[in-house]
Design a protein around this motif. Structure first.
Motif, PDB file in Angstrom:
ATOM      1  N   PHE A 170       8.533   6.820  -5.443  1.00  0.00           N
ATOM      2  CA  PHE A 170       8.520   6.612  -6.895  1.00  0.00           C
ATOM      3  C   PHE A 170       7.071   6.538  -7.367  1.00  0.00           C
ATOM      4  O   PHE A 170       6.409   5.511  -7.240  1.00  0.00           O
ATOM      5  CB  PHE A 170       9.257   5.317  -7.234  1.00  0.00           C
ATOM      6  CG  PHE A 170       9.484   5.104  -8.705  1.00  0.00           C
ATOM      7  CD1 PHE A 170      10.500   5.766  -9.376  1.00  0.00           C
ATOM      8  CD2 PHE A 170       8.691   4.220  -9.428  1.00  0.00           C
ATOM      9  CE1 PHE A 170      10.716   5.560 -10.728  1.00  0.00           C
ATOM     10  CE2 PHE A 170       8.894   4.007 -10.774  1.00  0.00           C
ATOM     11  CZ  PHE A 170       9.912   4.680 -11.424  1.00  0.00           C
ATOM     12  N   VAL A 171       6.579   7.658  -7.876  1.00  0.00           N
ATOM     13  CA  VAL A 171       5.173   7.750  -8.294  1.00  0.00           C
ATOM     14  C   VAL A 171       5.078   7.469  -9.788  1.00  0.00           C
ATOM     15  O   VAL A 171       5.743   8.135 -10.592  1.00  0.00           O
ATOM     16  CB  VAL A 171       4.601   9.143  -7.980  1.00  0.00           C
ATOM     17  CG1 VAL A 171       3.149   9.236  -8.430  1.00  0.00           C
ATOM     18  CG2 VAL A 171       4.725   9.431  -6.483  1.00  0.00           C
ATOM     19  N   PRO A 172       4.259   6.494 -10.202  1.00  0.00           N
ATOM     20  CA  PRO A 172       4.245   6.045 -11.606  1.00  0.00           C
ATOM     21  C   PRO A 172       3.451   6.955 -12.530  1.00  0.00           C
ATOM     22  O   PRO A 172       2.499   6.520 -13.183  1.00  0.00           O
ATOM     23  CB  PRO A 172       3.607   4.657 -11.505  1.00  0.00           C
ATOM     24  CG  PRO A 172       2.654   4.775 -10.355  1.00  0.00           C
ATOM     25  CD  PRO A 172       3.328   5.680  -9.368  1.00  0.00           C
ATOM     26  N   GLY A 173       3.847   8.203 -12.621  1.00  0.00           N
ATOM     27  CA  GLY A 173       3.144   9.130 -13.491  1.00  0.00           C
ATOM     28  C   GLY A 173       3.786   9.233 -14.854  1.00  0.00           C
ATOM     29  O   GLY A 173       4.783   8.570 -15.161  1.00  0.00           O
ATOM     30  N   ASP A 180      16.274   1.427   5.025  1.00  0.00           N
ATOM     31  CA  ASP A 180      15.528   2.688   5.081  1.00  0.00           C
ATOM     32  C   ASP A 180      15.573   3.419   3.740  1.00  0.00           C
ATOM     33  O   ASP A 180      14.577   4.033   3.318  1.00  0.00           O
ATOM     34  CB  ASP A 180      16.092   3.596   6.177  1.00  0.00           C
ATOM     35  CG  ASP A 180      15.727   3.109   7.577  1.00  0.00           C
ATOM     36  OD1 ASP A 180      14.822   2.258   7.682  1.00  0.00           O
ATOM     37  OD2 ASP A 180      16.352   3.577   8.541  1.00  0.00           O
ATOM     38  N   ASP A 181      16.717   3.365   3.067  1.00  0.00           N
ATOM     39  CA  ASP A 181      16.841   4.040   1.774  1.00  0.00           C
ATOM     40  C   ASP A 181      16.061   3.288   0.695  1.00  0.00           C
ATOM     41  O   ASP A 181      15.456   3.912  -0.187  1.00  0.00           O
ATOM     42  CB  ASP A 181      18.306   4.154   1.385  1.00  0.00           C
ATOM     43  CG  ASP A 181      19.037   5.203   2.211  1.00  0.00           C
ATOM     44  OD1 ASP A 181      18.669   6.386   2.125  1.00  0.00           O
ATOM     45  OD2 ASP A 181      19.959   4.834   2.946  1.00  0.00           O
ATOM     46  N   ILE A 182      16.074   1.972   0.747  1.00  0.00           N
ATOM     47  CA  ILE A 182      15.289   1.196  -0.216  1.00  0.00           C
ATOM     48  C   ILE A 182      13.807   1.497  -0.025  1.00  0.00           C
ATOM     49  O   ILE A 182      13.071   1.739  -0.982  1.00  0.00           O
ATOM     50  CB  ILE A 182      15.558  -0.314  -0.056  1.00  0.00           C
ATOM     51  CG1 ILE A 182      17.035  -0.626  -0.259  1.00  0.00           C
ATOM     52  CG2 ILE A 182      14.707  -1.111  -1.040  1.00  0.00           C
ATOM     53  CD1 ILE A 182      17.399  -2.081   0.003  1.00  0.00           C
ATOM     54  N   ARG A 183      13.393   1.516   1.212  1.00  0.00           N
ATOM     55  CA  ARG A 183      11.984   1.774   1.533  1.00  0.00           C
ATOM     56  C   ARG A 183      11.584   3.179   1.068  1.00  0.00           C
ATOM     57  O   ARG A 183      10.527   3.362   0.440  1.00  0.00           O
ATOM     58  CB  ARG A 183      11.796   1.626   3.042  1.00  0.00           C
ATOM     59  CG  ARG A 183      10.357   1.658   3.517  1.00  0.00           C
ATOM     60  CD  ARG A 183      10.289   1.483   5.031  1.00  0.00           C
ATOM     61  NE  ARG A 183      10.903   0.222   5.437  1.00  0.00           N
ATOM     62  CZ  ARG A 183      12.007   0.118   6.167  1.00  0.00           C
ATOM     63  NH1 ARG A 183      12.653   1.207   6.570  1.00  0.00           N
ATOM     64  NH2 ARG A 183      12.489  -1.065   6.500  1.00  0.00           N
ATOM     65  N   ALA A 184      12.417   4.153   1.363  1.00  0.00           N
ATOM     66  CA  ALA A 184      12.105   5.534   0.970  1.00  0.00           C
ATOM     67  C   ALA A 184      12.052   5.674  -0.542  1.00  0.00           C
ATOM     68  O   ALA A 184      11.214   6.420  -1.081  1.00  0.00           O
ATOM     69  CB  ALA A 184      13.142   6.484   1.561  1.00  0.00           C
ATOM     70  N   ASP A 239       0.818  -1.211   0.000  1.00  0.00           N
ATOM     71  CA  ASP A 239       0.000   0.000   0.000  1.00  0.00           C
ATOM     72  C   ASP A 239       0.851   1.261   0.000  1.00  0.00           C
ATOM     73  O   ASP A 239       0.376   2.340  -0.377  1.00  0.00           O
ATOM     74  CB  ASP A 239      -0.920   0.023   1.227  1.00  0.00           C
ATOM     75  CG  ASP A 239      -2.088  -0.931   1.088  1.00  0.00           C
ATOM     76  OD1 ASP A 239      -2.357  -1.362  -0.049  1.00  0.00           O
ATOM     77  OD2 ASP A 239      -2.725  -1.253   2.107  1.00  0.00           O
ATOM     78  N   ARG A 240       2.111   1.129   0.413  1.00  0.00           N
ATOM     79  CA  ARG A 240       3.013   2.285   0.477  1.00  0.00           C
ATOM     80  C   ARG A 240       3.932   2.362  -0.738  1.00  0.00           C
ATOM     81  O   ARG A 240       4.829   3.193  -0.782  1.00  0.00           O
ATOM     82  CB  ARG A 240       3.839   2.224   1.757  1.00  0.00           C
ATOM     83  CG  ARG A 240       3.013   2.372   3.029  1.00  0.00           C
ATOM     84  CD  ARG A 240       3.805   1.956   4.257  1.00  0.00           C
ATOM     85  NE  ARG A 240       5.049   2.685   4.396  1.00  0.00           N
ATOM     86  CZ  ARG A 240       6.033   2.339   5.226  1.00  0.00           C
ATOM     87  NH1 ARG A 240       5.904   1.248   5.978  1.00  0.00           N
ATOM     88  NH2 ARG A 240       7.138   3.056   5.301  1.00  0.00           N
ATOM     89  N   VAL A 241       3.727   1.474  -1.701  1.00  0.00           N
ATOM     90  CA  VAL A 241       4.542   1.466  -2.920  1.00  0.00           C
ATOM     91  C   VAL A 241       3.653   1.910  -4.085  1.00  0.00           C
ATOM     92  O   VAL A 241       2.910   1.108  -4.658  1.00  0.00           O
ATOM     93  CB  VAL A 241       5.124   0.064  -3.197  1.00  0.00           C
ATOM     94  CG1 VAL A 241       6.033   0.091  -4.417  1.00  0.00           C
ATOM     95  CG2 VAL A 241       5.887  -0.455  -1.976  1.00  0.00           C
ATOM     96  N   PRO A 242       3.691   3.192  -4.442  1.00  0.00           N
ATOM     97  CA  PRO A 242       2.754   3.703  -5.458  1.00  0.00           C
ATOM     98  C   PRO A 242       2.803   2.949  -6.782  1.00  0.00           C
ATOM     99  O   PRO A 242       1.768   2.797  -7.440  1.00  0.00           O
ATOM    100  CB  PRO A 242       3.199   5.161  -5.633  1.00  0.00           C
ATOM    101  CG  PRO A 242       3.904   5.506  -4.361  1.00  0.00           C
ATOM    102  CD  PRO A 242       4.565   4.250  -3.904  1.00  0.00           C
TER     103      PRO A 242
END
Length: 970
Positions: A629-632, A620-624, A588-591
């Motif tokens: 990363f918004v798929p626009g 933490d960096d992988i998660r961030a 849910d947190r991975v757009p």
């Protein structure tokens, strides 16, 4: 025997991890002829090239190739061995070769090379020699070898370039000669260095200027205690003699500036000798410096960094005294030179300079390394230079990730680059849309090949690189790098571009793409794809498998061995090693994954996260990176972008093969939209069967298909691609309308013009940049990008409201029972969807949906009265059991809801009197579509029932105005 083409595979390739030439050889009439079947062939060949006896061939022992000749072998195999031997005899020993049959008469012959020009010339000479042996015609082997040796000499690198390259390669530092002038680049990105003519890139221009001026150099050396002879610049002959008297005879006269003009003159012991020497200086135009003559032997020391690497006396290696070496290093350092030659005069170099009044007489900022390479140790000199540029075991490499596969390469590449950008900013990235440095595109077009990879790696700002690696580039030129830290394979599936370049099956395609994992330190492989799993045999390092299902048997077995995997559990990405698991992030947190609903993007996110994990990035960096990363359209154009355009849901996706289309359709199955259209095509280099199969997929999934042909016909005739898709769609059980369009953007425009609120439209673009630019214009005009959740929730809400006619009530009106708005409605609003009992008989309350079919609609639609200027429009599609009502203009609360009956009734039979709509532009009567003027029909567009639009009903003809009588001509 002819060469169809000769490819230089300059990086790791399908044959080997080093450079090879790949010749496509057409044997023609000799395709079925073995060496043993041609009289005298073997004798002539072995007589001309007796050294072929050293070739072991498949026999594995000396004379093995001769044994193959005796038993009989084909001509392409012989060509391979001859080409290798000619290179070796020309002074460039190589021993790797392979030959494979492509078709009946075509073979691919691969031979290793060190210098491309020599390799190509050796192939040509080998062909000529083989043909001469075959036809028993004269061939001057010695002349051919002389020409090849001359070519090798002309193209071989200089000794200093060869020394640096060899030293770099020995330390696994990527290095190459950039031009014929000796410029060498070592390393990649921010860590790259350069070497040219004895100098390294960090030697400052100031240091070079100091070394250019002998007087300035002498002053700096004297200031730090380096022994140098006394001296000073002089203006004329008298001044020169005055200086000599000050210094003490004998003296030397030398050029002050190291310009290549003038030489040292002396020793000079008299005024007459000094005057004569100064006259020479004057005639040659150089500024003079008078200096004390130092007796003794001439020595030249090579200083690299903090040490003397080699010392020569008359081209003989000598060992300098430690203090003398230290003074030479001081001299180079005070001038500011990383690499320098120091000229020393002393009686004995084994003694300190202080013991013998020796001196340093010259510091060269552009050192000539040739004598040291010839008479000292080439390996020592090369290693010293490379070691100074890359101390402490550094390799000059930046983190590099290669990404290959059939589908998902570009999205995965972009996502990995985005994640890595948190640490290695800026990241160089290559993909099918261009070359990027961070968020800036520095080159556009398809940049997924080796040339683009080299451009990205050589950018001096790049902190890391993520390189999409397509099959075409591997086949044409090999990889654009010798190795990478991580190699990602997204999938192979049913493959793509099959039938090209000798790659006809998914298995062969997988082998081509395995070139990447063979060059990778760690491989990230799709555990759900058997052909990708099979690549494990080529992996030299560790493997991280990924799959959505944690119960995937490959992952289970891999974890049982204590190894790493990435998968989805409880709607979250999980990293596991052995029996240890760590939840990284909820979907849910991975757009990109749209809450985990887009399966192929879940796999892309898994592979990208695993690649970052392989590079040991912090969680933490992988998660961030995944969260941001918004798929626009900006970040991942044409990779499942979703837009709302005037109420229609539009999906932009570049999938263009059977596997990609299947994944797309699987995701679209979640959509509630009942009417589905798609704009689609494929490049002409796809196989006929692949296009037919995609056509069948389209025919089962969409109601309307717009097939376009544009820039990628690839040799096919116009109409061929559309025809193949139509063959497949003929097997589909859903498609109702197929439209052929010339031009991708034309197809997109046509599809959008006919799209209605509530429709689903999928656009597969021809050129991504063009399609994105077009859609951004739609955004400027009011469209908006949306998430999958927004698309699904909006459509569900609209569908529910439409089924119940929300916001409309039925009550008494001017003409009896009528429908009225209870609230405001905007233009384009999906007002309702409805259907009802079907009948072949027209009544006052039915709606005609086909030539012989009528439907009795439910309330409130049943009570929509007619208007010649209606506020609502009705969409009726052939074969679709649904009537869709859209708002044509803004409606105020209390306003009556109306339709134009002429848009769906071919002939109105129950309204014989005048029209009672009272609209400003009332047409006076309600007679049906057959009497509707042409311009009115056109204005309604899709709000005319589809059966009427397709029936080509003639429009009423208006008599033309009477023309004026022409004037009488006299």
């Amino acid at each position: 025997m002819e060469f169809r083409k000769v490819l230089a595979l300059r990086g790791p390739n399908v044959w080997a991890s080093f450079s090879v030439l790949e010749a496509w050889v057409d044997l023609g009439e000799w395709k079925d002829t073995a060496s043993s079947e041609v009289d005298g062939f073997n004798d002539r060949l072995t007589a001309w090239l007796p050294s072929l006896v050293e070739h072991r061939c498949s026999e594995g022992e000396r004379g093995g190739f001769f044994e193959r000749l005796r038993r009989g072998t084909y001509l392409a195999h012989i060509l391979e061995h001859v080409a290798l031997e000619l290179q070796t005899l020309a002074g460039s020993p190589v021993g790797f070769g392979r030959t494979r049959q492509v078709s009946d008469a075509i073979y691919k012959v691969a031979v290793k090379y060190r210098h491309e020009e020599l390799g190509r010339a050796s192939l040509d000479a080998a062909r000529e020699l083989c043909l001469a042996v075959l036809h028993d015609t004269p061939y001057d082997v010695n002349a051919a070898l002389a020409a090849l040796r001359d070519l090798a000499a002309r193209h071989a690198p200089t000794l200093e370039v060869a020394a640096v390259l060899d030293a770099a390669h020995a330390r696994r530092i990527p290095a190459r000669q950039i031009d014929g002038g000796g410029l060498v680049q070592l390393g990649w990105g921010k860590r790259q260095r350069r070497f040219l003519n004895g100098q390294i890139d960090r030697t400052s221009a100031i240091a070079a200027s100091i070394a250019y001026d002998r007087d300035l150099t002498g002053g700096l050396l004297r200031a730090v205690g380096v022994p140098i002879p006394d001296g000073r610049p002089v203006a004329d002959a008298n001044d020169a003699w005055a200086a000599a008297e000050e210094i003490g005879l004998p003296v030397v006269l030398k050029p002050r500036y190291v310009s290549g003009c003038g030489t040292v003159l002396g020793p000079l012991a008299t005024r007459q000798e000094l005057d004569a020497a100064f006259a020479v200086a004057t005639s040659e135009g150089w500024s003079a410096l008078v200096e004390r003559f130092v007796p003794g032997n001439d020595y030249r020391l090579l200083v690299v960094g903090e040490r003397v690497v080699a010392a020569l006396q008359d081209n003989t290696a000598v060992v300098p005294h430690a203090d003398t070496a230290a003074r030479a290093v001081d001299a180079a350092k005070v001038v500011g030179l990383d690499v320098a030659t120091i000229d020393v005069v002393a009686t004995d170099i084994a003694l300190s300079l202080a013991e013998q009044r020796g001196a340093i007489v010259h510091v060269a900022g552009q050192p000539d390394l040739g004598p040291f390479l010839q008479h000292a140790s080439q390996e020592v000199v090369g290693e010293a230079i490379v070691g100074h540029m890359f101390p402490e075991g550094r390799t000059g490499r930046i983190p590099v990730v290669g990404v290959t596969g059939t589908n998902g390469k570009t999205t995965t590449t972009r996502l990995i680059a985005h994640i890595l950008g948190r640490i290695y900013r800026p990241v160089a990235m290559t993909c099918t849309e261009g070359i990027y440095l961070g968020d800036r595109r520095v080159m556009d077009g398809d940049c997924s090949g080796p040339k683009s990879a080299k451009v990205a790696l050589e950018h001096p700002e790049a902190g890391a690189a993520v390189l999409e690696t397509a099959r075409g580039g591997i086949l044409r030129e090999g990889l654009g790098f010798d190795r990478c830290d991580v190699g990602v394979v997204t999938n192979i599936g049913l493959g793509d571009h099959l039938g090209n370049a000798g790659v006809d099956t998914p298995e062969q395609l997988a082998y081509v793409k395995s070139t990447l994992v063979a060059a990778a330190g760690i491989a990230v492989l799709n555990a759900n794809d058997p052909l990708v799993v099979d690549m494990a045999q080529y992996v030299r390092g560790a493997i991280i498998y990924f799959a959505r299902d944690p119960k995937n048997p490959v992952i289970v077995k891999h974890r049982a061995a204590g190894r790493r995997a990435a998968f989805v559990r409880d709607k979250a990405i999980v990293f596991a090693q052995g029996d240890q698991e760590k939840t990284l992030i909820e979907l849910d947190r991975v757009p990109l994954t749209h809450g985990g609903r887009v399966g192929f993007h879940v796999e892309n996110a898994l592979s990208a996260a695993a690649a970052a994990w392989a590079l040991a990035l912090p969680a933490d960096d992988i998660r961030a990176g995944l969260e941001s990363f918004v798929p626009g359209l900006n970040k991942v154009p044409a990779r499942f972008n979703i837009l709302d355009i005037k109420g229609a849901t539009v999906v932009l996706d570049y999938g263009h093969n059977v596997s990609a289309l299947a994944c797309l359709i699987e995701v679209l199955d979640q959509f509630p939209h009942r009417w589905r259209a798609i704009v689609y095509s494929a490049s002409g280099d796809r196989r006929d069967a692949d296009m037919v199969q995609q056509g069948e997929q389209l025919g089962h999934a969409f109601d309307r298909v717009l097939i376009y042909e544009d820039t990628y016909l690839k040799g096919r005739k116009e109409g061929d691609i559309a025809g193949l898709f139509r063959q497949g769609m003929a097997k589909g059980d859903r498609v109702k309308e197929i439209i052929d369009v010339r031009g991708g953007l034309n197809a997109v425009q046509m599809a959008l013009e006919s799209a209605c609120p509530g429709d689903l439209l999928v656009i597969q673009p021809d050129i991504i940049d063009d399609a994105v630019e077009f859609l951004f214009k739609q955004v400027d005009a009011g469209a908006r990008e949306i998430t999958l959740d927004q698309a699904l929730s909006a459509q569900v809400a609209n569908a529910k409201a439409a089924r119940h006619g929300s916001g409309v009530e039925v009550r008494d009106g001017r003409l009896g029972r009528s429908a009225f708005a209870l609230r405001e409605f905007d233009k384009g609003h999906l007002l309702m969807r409805a259907w009802g009992p079907c009948t072949k008989h027209r009544t006052r309350h039915t709606i005609q949906v086909d030539r012989d079919l009528h439907v009795l609609p439910p309330p409130p639609l049943q009570f929509f009265n007619h208007s010649c200027e209606p506020n609502c429009g009705l969409i009726l599609r052939n074969g679709v059991d649904e009537m869709v009502v859209h708002v044509l203009r803004p409606i105020e609360p209390g306003e009556e809801m109306t339709l134009d009956y002429n848009t769906f009734e071919y002939e109105v039979q129950f309204l014989n009197g005048p029209c009672l709509c009272q609209a400003p532009k009332c047409r006076g009567s309600v007679r049906g579509y057959k009497t509707m003027p042409r311009d009115v029909r056109k204005a309604y567009g899709i709000y005319v029932a589809e059966y009427l639009r397709e029936a080509e009903v003639p429009a009423p003809v208006t008599a033309p105005a009477r023309a004026a009588r022409p004037a009488l001509q006299v």
